[in-house]
Design a protein around this motif. Structure first.
Motif, short mmCIF file in Angstrom:
data_model
loop_
_atom_site.label_atom_id
_atom_site.label_comp_id
_atom_site.label_asym_id
_atom_site.label_seq_id
_atom_site.Cartn_x
_atom_site.Cartn_y
_atom_site.Cartn_z
N GLN A 120 0.84 -1.21 0.00
CA GLN A 120 0.00 0.00 0.00
C GLN A 120 0.87 1.25 0.00
N ILE A 121 1.92 1.25 0.78
CA ILE A 121 2.83 2.40 0.81
C ILE A 121 3.48 2.57 -0.55
N HIS A 122 3.89 1.48 -1.15
CA HIS A 122 4.51 1.53 -2.48
C HIS A 122 3.52 2.14 -3.49
N GLN A 127 1.69 6.79 -6.71
CA GLN A 127 0.64 7.76 -7.04
C GLN A 127 1.12 9.18 -6.76
N LYS A 128 1.76 9.41 -5.64
CA LYS A 128 2.24 10.74 -5.28
C LYS A 128 3.32 11.21 -6.24
N ALA A 129 4.18 10.30 -6.65
CA ALA A 129 5.28 10.67 -7.53
C ALA A 129 4.81 10.79 -8.97
N ASP A 130 3.59 10.36 -9.22
CA ASP A 130 3.00 10.41 -10.55
C ASP A 130 3.84 9.64 -11.56
N TYR A 131 4.34 8.48 -11.12
CA TYR A 131 5.09 7.62 -12.03
C TYR A 131 4.12 6.93 -12.96
N PRO A 132 4.52 6.71 -14.19
CA PRO A 132 3.62 5.96 -15.09
C PRO A 132 3.57 4.51 -14.65
N SER A 133 2.41 3.92 -14.75
CA SER A 133 2.30 2.51 -14.41
C SER A 133 2.90 1.70 -15.55
N LEU A 134 3.09 0.42 -15.34
CA LEU A 134 3.68 -0.43 -16.36
C LEU A 134 2.84 -0.46 -17.63
#
Length: 144
Positions: A120-122, A127-134
Motif C-alpha cells: 500500500q505504501i509503495h 501515485q504521489k510521484a505520478d510515475y507511469p504505471s507499467l
C-alpha cells in the motif's frame, strides 16, 4: 530488603505445616521466610502466582501435586501422584502445542500485514510521484 527498617512489623498466624513449607521454599530460594512471604504476596498481587490460573482443573491438580512431599507418601500415594504428574505433563504439552500454533499464526498474520502495508505504501508513493504505471510505458503503448 530496601527500607525494611521503615516497615512496621506485622504479626501473621499460619498453620505449622504451611510455615514449614514456606521455610523450605525460602531456604531453596536463598531468602529469609519474611522475604519469601513478601515475594509470594508480591507475585500474587502482580498476578504472577500461576500461569495456569485460567484452567481450574489443571491449577487444582498442579497445586495438589507440587504441595505433596514424596518422602512422606505411601507407595500407593506415590504412584497416584506420579499418574497425576503424567497427566499434568500431557496437559502442559497440549497447551504448549496450542500456544505454539497461536504464536505461529500471529507471526504469519504480522508478516502478511507488513507485506500488505508495504504494498500500500509503495502504491501511494507511485501515485504521489505520478510515475507511469507499467501499462502506460512507451513499449506497452506501442503494442496497442
Amino acid at each position: 530488603m530496601k527500607g525494611a527498617s521503615l516497615i512496621a512489623p506485622f504479626g501473621l498466624r499460619m498453620p505449622e505445616e504451611l510455615k514449614e513449607k514456606i521455610a523450605e521454599r525460602a531456604k531453596n530460594n536463598g531468602r529469609s521466610m519474611n522475604a519469601e512471604i513478601v515475594q509470594i504476596l508480591q507475585d500474587a498481587v502482580d498476578g504472577r502466582i500461576n500461569p495456569l490460573a485460567d484452567d481450574d482443573e489443571i491449577e487444582k491438580i498442579y497445586i495438589e501435586v507440587i504441595s505433596r512431599d514424596p518422602s512422606k507418601m505411601s507407595m500407593e500415594d506415590f504412584d497416584a501422584n506420579n499418574a497425576k504428574l503424567d497427566w499434568l505433563i500431557d496437559a502442559f504439552m497440549q497447551r504448549i502445542s496450542e500456544d505454539t500454533e497461536r504464536f505461529q499464526s500471529a507471526i504469519r498474520f504480522k508478516s502478511q500485514t507488513k507485506e500488505l502495508i508495504a504494498r500500500q505504501i509503495h502504491q501511494l508513493v507511485l501515485q504521489k510521484a505520478d510515475y507511469p504505471s507499467l501499462s502506460k510505458t512507451p513499449e506497452n503503448s506501442k503494442k496497442k
